[in-house]
Design an enzyme around this catalytic site. Structure first.
Site, PDB file in Angstrom:
ATOM      1  N   GLU A 103      -7.707 -11.149  -2.868  1.00 21.08           N
ATOM      2  CA  GLU A 103      -7.398  -9.732  -2.693  1.00 21.08           C
ATOM      3  C   GLU A 103      -6.211  -9.362  -3.579  1.00 21.08           C
ATOM      4  OE1 GLU A 103      -6.122  -6.765   1.000  1.00 21.08           O
ATOM      5  OE2 GLU A 103      -7.246  -8.599   1.411  1.00 21.08           O
ATOM      6  N   ASP A 105      -3.701  -5.999  -3.922  1.00 21.26           N
ATOM      7  CA  ASP A 105      -3.385  -4.820  -3.112  1.00 21.26           C
ATOM      8  C   ASP A 105      -2.396  -3.856  -3.733  1.00 21.26           C
ATOM      9  OD1 ASP A 105      -4.903  -5.737  -0.989  1.00 21.26           O
ATOM     10  OD2 ASP A 105      -3.212  -6.508   0.142  1.00 21.26           O
ATOM     11  N   GLU A 107      -0.754  -0.743  -1.499  1.00 23.33           N
ATOM     12  CA  GLU A 107      -0.723   0.003  -0.246  1.00 23.33           C
ATOM     13  C   GLU A 107       0.435   0.984  -0.317  1.00 23.33           C
ATOM     14  OE1 GLU A 107      -2.568  -2.371   3.435  1.00 23.33           O
ATOM     15  OE2 GLU A 107      -0.655  -3.203   2.752  1.00 23.33           O
TER      16      GLU A 107
END
Length: 293
Positions: A103, A105, A107
């Site tokens: 993953e 990311d 955010e």
């Protein structure tokens, strides 16, 4: 123009002509993304040129790409929730499936009106993350669209904002650091309530009188290797996929290195690689590795 004879949409034709260096490209959100949850709170508008996610007290919403990618240079323009966005999180990331997932990311942690968003980044490999770096931005990300980019090739991952790199994670498998390189990933995004932790560790709660909260997306582009039926489009020798693949070996030049250092000096607010209290047995090996190209 004969090679375009099977293209049905004139809009897609324009995208193809403007994107001649792309291995995989986005015509519009209808063609490239699925609205995955939210019971109507995610919408595709303007003939596929705009996508919006909304959050209210009942539910958030989300979408993901139809395609899976194994390496790519992926751009998305995002306009974040404006006003008092405390408690909300807008997530934009690549992720594989399974218990040992990879993953990458972005955010975006909302905040009280007038206070800056926090850009929270993390990288997971084989199901393990704990590689958080957080930043403020040098502009208001709610006032207009800005481009958030993920470059992912076999040598490195670079996260950028409007072309300015904010983070680099190199392939250091040579010293035992797992690197995402074997699992294809889809693009995901979601807008959801995380007021148990997102704003000042959960001290500031979501003000539902401000709902619905909305984030907007446009101008998605992926110069990438599409993974399908166990094969990569980058392995093909067909004319449509043999165009420039310079991003597969791209790295930062001296100017980009200087911009990265500028961001990390002035806007980084958390770096796992300096959190000695968190790692009493010693920092992760990538934190102390000699800087290599």
């Amino acid at each position: 123009m004969a090679s375009f004879s099977l293209i049905r949409s004139s809009c897609l034709l324009v995208v193809i002509m403007a994107s001649s260096l792309m291995l995989a490209f986005a015509g519009n959100f209808y063609q490239d993304f699925d609205l995955t949850w939210g019971d109507g709170r995610a919408q595709i508008l303007n003939n596929g040129e705009l996508l919006t996610l909304s959050l209210d007290k009942a539910s958030g919403s989300g979408f993901n790409s139809k395609n899976e990618y194994l390496f790519g240079k992926i751009d998305m323009q995002v306009k974040l929730v404006s006003g008092n966005s405390a408690g909300t999180v807008t997530a934009y990331y690549l992720r594989s499936e399974g218990s040992l997932w990879d993953e990458i990311d972005f955010e975006f942690l909302g905040n009280l009106s007038g206070d800056p968003y926090i850009v929270h980044t993390n990288i997971f490999s084989q199901g393990k993350g704990n590689r958080e770096q957080q930043f403020y931005l040098w502009f208001d990300p709610t006032a207009d669209f800005h481009t958030y980019s993920i470059l992912w090739n076999p040598q490195r991952i670079i996260l950028s904002v409007d072309g300015t790199p904010i983070r680099e994670f190199k392939n250091l498998e040579s010293i035992g650091v797992p690197f995402p390189k074997n699992q294809s990933m889809k693009i995901h995004s979601s807008l959801w309530n995380a007021d148990d932790w997102a704003t000042r560790g959960g001290l500031v709660k979501t003000d539902w009188t401000q709902a619905p909260f909305t984030a907007s997306y446009r101008n998605f582009n992926a110069s990438a290797c599409v993974w399908s039926s166990g094969a990569s489009s980058c392995s093909s020798t067909s004319p449509s996929t043999s165009r420039s693949n310079a991003w597969l070996s791209e790295k930062m030049d001296s100017t980009s290195q200087e911009r990265l250092q500028w961001v990390q000096k002035n806007y980084m607010i958390y770096n796992y690689c300096t959190d000695t209290k968190r790692f009493p047995q010693g920092l992760p090996p990538e934190c102390t590795a000699t800087n290599t190209s």
